[in-house]
Design an enzyme around this catalytic site. Structure first.
Site, mmCIF file in Angstrom:
data_model
loop_
_atom_site.group_PDB
_atom_site.id
_atom_site.type_symbol
_atom_site.label_atom_id
_atom_site.label_comp_id
_atom_site.label_asym_id
_atom_site.label_seq_id
_atom_site.Cartn_x
_atom_site.Cartn_y
_atom_site.Cartn_z
ATOM 1 N N ASN A 198 0.855 -1.194 0.000
ATOM 2 C CA ASN A 198 0.000 0.000 0.000
ATOM 3 C C ASN A 198 0.888 1.240 0.000
ATOM 4 O OD1 ASN A 198 -2.695 1.141 0.477
ATOM 5 N ND2 ASN A 198 -1.996 1.637 2.556
ATOM 6 N N GLU A 262 -7.457 4.646 0.894
ATOM 7 C CA GLU A 262 -7.521 5.713 1.906
ATOM 8 C C GLU A 262 -8.037 7.013 1.291
ATOM 9 O OE1 GLU A 262 -3.808 6.046 4.092
ATOM 10 O OE2 GLU A 262 -3.525 3.866 4.124
HETATM 11 O O1 9MR Z 1 -5.462 8.285 10.116
HETATM 12 C C1 9MR Z 1 -4.251 8.033 10.795
HETATM 13 C C2 9MR Z 1 -4.050 9.108 11.852
HETATM 14 O O2 9MR Z 1 -5.043 9.024 12.848
HETATM 15 C C3 9MR Z 1 -2.684 8.981 12.448
HETATM 16 O O3 9MR Z 1 -2.442 10.049 13.332
HETATM 17 C C4 9MR Z 1 -1.647 8.973 11.343
HETATM 18 C C5 9MR Z 1 -0.237 8.866 11.859
HETATM 19 O O4 9MR Z 1 0.670 8.766 10.808
HETATM 20 O O5 9MR Z 1 -1.908 7.892 10.460
HETATM 21 C C6 9MR Z 1 -3.103 8.065 9.818
HETATM 22 O O6 9MR Z 1 -3.288 7.078 8.819
HETATM 23 C C7 9MR Z 1 -2.293 7.004 7.815
HETATM 24 C C8 9MR Z 1 -2.289 5.591 7.316
HETATM 25 O O7 9MR Z 1 -2.062 4.708 8.383
HETATM 26 C C9 9MR Z 1 -1.248 5.382 6.243
HETATM 27 N N1 9MR Z 1 -1.395 6.331 5.173
HETATM 28 C C10 9MR Z 1 -1.496 7.721 5.569
HETATM 29 C C11 9MR Z 1 -2.592 7.904 6.611
HETATM 30 C C12 9MR Z 1 -2.762 9.362 6.965
HETATM 31 O O8 9MR Z 1 -1.632 9.843 7.637
#
Ligand code: 9MR
Length: 452
Positions: A198, A262
């Protein structure tokens, strides 16, 4: 009757300038997104926060989506914050919710450079130790949910923008072979789960997606278990890559599935009606690109409501990135998804939904040479609000100097007023009014107000 600086009676000025704007209310498409998607052979998902899966958030999650991705609950720092001490509470809760609602779960994520526990990142490990820690982590987590996870984002974000491998605890300690090893270990722990790599900024054809393409091709040639690629699709308004469908198709042609994992489309705040209409078009084109390719199996939004989105805290000044607003009202983007899945749509952003609406009316009640007093009344019929925010743009340099019964902020020409702690609720058939003083010079035209 109170008379105004202009010599007009109050009632006539109010009638003359009051302007109605109808905002989409609590009305989703007649057919839930998950049913529209199923009719196309697709799955539509959302990232979720386990603790929120009750009330309206839980109702929408269960009714509209056929796949859930834990936003954070399955990351290493969440499940093993201290070495050997596991916390599966939120992950278990999300899996149980999904099972109760006949939803798939996308496991996210096993191997990443970020959100690892500090005991791991601060440790000093030999390559052999690191490999064994990773194998153990994957076997434990994938094994725990064996048979309950449709697809795992096994490896997350392995590439730099130029297509080189990202420096990380895994690449630095184990070399690029960590990717094949992780996939192999995950396959051993749950042979039925679909295994994905991913990444973000790989939606269009570019250097980064070329690198992903070449990696998948080489893994397939070596017989490594790789079933799919996840295109995250954290997009900026108006910037859906023109090569999205072509890119999805080339991965499909390699013999792997594709998922949009996402999806969100961030907007500079406050978002106006034109931007929300553009956002609808962006969501619609992404979902349509997936719908057009048989092997594109899942489109997942990264949070379905603006109340549960990573965007505002990461990109200050940006937000409104999801298909539902902060009050769980579907936005035009929601109907963009529905339309791309063959639904009739309906809430195009300007067409009021049939079942009820809330409106905001702006009026100037008095005006003198350099100042004025105005008010906005929010009225609901057929629906109610738990909180509200009203936005507008002053077109002639007007400035808010004072407000009451709301908290107003002005940045340049953009004004945003949110309810006070005591007047967020607007009942069906009721209304709430707030007021303000403003300054102006020359003219004082009436702005178009939007209810967010
Ligand atoms: O949505 C997630 C957020 O709550 C966290 O703080 C963050 C930390 O990096 O990660 C977010 O999700 C991520 C996902 O795991 C991987 N791709 C990017 C997403 C947005 O940062």
């Amino acid at each position: 009757m109170r008379s105004l600086g202009l010599g007009l009676p109050l009632a006539s000025l109010l009638t003359g300038v009051a302007l109605l704007f109808t905002a989409p209310a609590a009305h989703a498409a007649d057919t839930p997104l998950r049913d529209l998607a199923a009719a196309q052979g697709k799955v539509v998902g959302t990232a979720v926060t386990g603790s929120k899966l009750t009330g309206t958030y839980g109702d929408i999650t269960g009714a509209q989506f056929s796949s859930l991705t834990p936003g954070n609950a399955m990351k290493w720092e969440s499940v093993e914050p201290t070495r050997g001490t596991f916390n599966w509470t939120e992950a278990d809760q999300i899996v149980a919710f999904a099972q109760a609602h006949h939803q798939q779960v996308r496991g996210h994520t096993l191997v990443w450079h970020s959100q690892n526990p500090s005991w791991l990142t601060n440790g000093s490990w030999t390559s052999a130790q690191l490999g064994s820690l990773l194998q153990n982590h994957i076997s434990t987590e994938v094994g725990r949910y064996k048979g309950k996870i449709t697809a795992w984002d096994v490896v997350n974000e392995p590439f730099n923008e130029d297509g080189s491998y990202r420096s990380s605890i895994w690449y630095n300690g184990l070399g690029s072979g960590y990717i094949a090893s992780a996939l192999t270990w995950a396959h051993a722990a749950d042979p039925d789960a679909k295994l994905y790599i991913n990444d973000y900024n790989v939606e269009g054809v570019n250097a980064k997606s070329d690198a992903l393409y070449n990696l998948v091709k080489s893994l397939k040639a070596q017989g490594v278990p790789i079933d799919g690629v996840g295109l995250q699709a954290h997009l900026i308004l108006g910037q859906v890559p023109s090569t999205l469908q072509q890119n999805i198709q080339r991965f499909a042609d390699l013999g792997v599935d594709v998922a949009i994992t996402e999806l969100d489309v961030r907007v500079q705040l406050p978002a106006d009606a034109t931007e929300l209409a553009q956002q609808k078009s962006d969501f619609k084109s992404v979902v349509a690109a997936c719908a057009a390719v048989t092997r594109c199996v899942n489109v997942t939004v990264w949070g379905f409501t603006d109340a549960d989105s990573w965007v505002p805290s990461t990109f200050p000044g940006y937000g409104a990135a999801t298909p539902y607003d902060e009050n769980y009202q579907p936005k035009p983007a929601y109907y963009g998804i529905a339309e791309a899945l063959g639904g009739s749509g309906s809430g195009g952003g300007t067409t009021p939904p049939p079942s009820g609406a809330c409106t905001a009316a702006y009026g100037v009640s008095s005006q003198w040479d350099t100042g004025f007093t105005g008010q906005v009344t929010i009225s609901c019929s057929g629906v109610s609000l738990a909180s509200w925010k009203v936005n507008w743009t002053f077109g002639a340099g007007q400035r808010i100097t004072q407000a009451w019964n709301a908290t107003c902020t002005q940045s340049g020409t953009a004004v945003s007023c949110a309810n006070a702690s005591y007047n967020g609720a607007v009942p069906d058939g009721g209304s709430v009014t707030f007021g303000f003083n403003g300054s102006f010079s020359g003219s004082n035209p009436v702005p178009t107000v939007t209810l967010g």
